[in-house]
Design an enzyme around this catalytic site. Sequence first.
Site, PDB file in Angstrom:
ATOM      1  N   TRP A 137       0.817  -1.213   0.000  1.00 23.43           N
ATOM      2  CA  TRP A 137       0.000   0.000   0.000  1.00 23.43           C
ATOM      3  C   TRP A 137       0.847   1.259   0.000  1.00 23.43           C
ATOM      4  CZ3 TRP A 137      -4.296  -1.233  -1.911  1.00 23.43           C
ATOM      5  CH2 TRP A 137      -4.849  -2.485  -1.649  1.00 23.43           C
ATOM      6  N   ASP A 177      -1.193   6.711   6.486  1.00 20.21           N
ATOM      7  CA  ASP A 177      -2.322   5.854   6.134  1.00 20.21           C
ATOM      8  C   ASP A 177      -2.524   4.897   7.306  1.00 20.21           C
ATOM      9  OD1 ASP A 177      -4.064   3.939   5.197  1.00 20.21           O
ATOM     10  OD2 ASP A 177      -2.873   3.390   3.436  1.00 20.21           O
ATOM     11  N   LYS A 204     -11.799  -1.827   8.156  1.00 20.14           N
ATOM     12  CA  LYS A 204     -11.015  -2.671   9.063  1.00 20.14           C
ATOM     13  C   LYS A 204     -11.511  -2.512  10.502  1.00 20.14           C
ATOM     14  CE  LYS A 204      -7.989  -2.955   5.547  1.00 20.14           C
ATOM     15  NZ  LYS A 204      -7.734  -4.128   4.697  1.00 20.14           N
TER      16      LYS A 204
END
Length: 360
Positions: free
Chosen positions: A102, A172, A196
């Site tokens: 990511w 992030d 999440k």
Amino acid sequence: MKRAHNFNAGPSALPIEVLNRAQKELLNYKGTGMSIMELSHRSKEYDEVHEKAITYLRTLLRVPDNYHVLFLQGGASLQFSMIPLNFLSSTSSAEYVLTGVWSEKALEEAEKVGKASVVTSSKHTNYNYIPDFSENQVSKDSAYVHLTSNNTIFGTQWSTYPEITKAPLIADMSSDILSREINIDQFSLLYAGAQKNLGPSGVTVVILKDELLQKANPNLPTMLDYNTYVNSNSLYNTPPTFSIYMLSLVLEWVLEQGGVPAIEATNNKKAALLYDCIDSSDGFYNAHAKPGSRSTMNVVFTLPSDELTKQFLEKSNELGFVGLNGHRSVGGCRASIYNAVPYESCEELVDFMKSFKSEN
């Protein structure tokens, strides 16, 4: 109904209390005769939900008044583009710490906008640790420094964050927000897709320092400009109302558990249970992440062979364990143990892991 032991990496487990409440309110939200999904985003009933979610986030994360709490769409992936579009100029560079897939994707998007560089990386060891990073590595023309706080695929996580004063620090936090206490003041911007720890997919939370906002590019398309969301309280267009409603319920659940400190204590217990099982297996199970860099959210481990891994996954699925397949970048298995995954599910997984080892 028997609930699955949900170890999916995302979308992931939600608290049963939240699901029950949403089910109860689904057809008739607070006497309106409508579902929350049917209410106008300009209605007073929805406005209450919207403001409650913002207030809960500010309370749980201790967000100072000089930060804006925003609700966007497009997931973390859109933030990969919005951040450089807003803050990377022709005379500056964006600096990225690479710790997984990511962060790589975030870097790729920044490179499409302007100058971006890697300040440090653990790619050469297939991202099995968090690399050292300090202020000395930040260049004088840095627009910002970007990191990914938790790496779902590789099972690594920053244990502490670097103290950066030369440039804004951006993170992030999609896969570990609300899982532990953090100091918001260390960051100029943090963002997280909801799926999440915050709720179902559909809404992305952005917490943005006003000082950084003042530096934003004023010549962007409306929906890519952070000022649009700040000036409209994230209501410029129709927001993902149901996702924000679910977010507010999850945040209320976190408060009822005792807030982030209580959630963190439980998460540490869950992670310790699994890592202890792995480390005491005499090499039958091996954690991908090095000690000191191990994630409390995603426990990634391998078995001695692909055949045993296949058997492990087949047997675990039969027993009601869901989502234990590892990512192709690492192979093996991955147990994602986000906030809503009960401790009891981790206990049962460990019992299965021990019995599977003894049989094989």
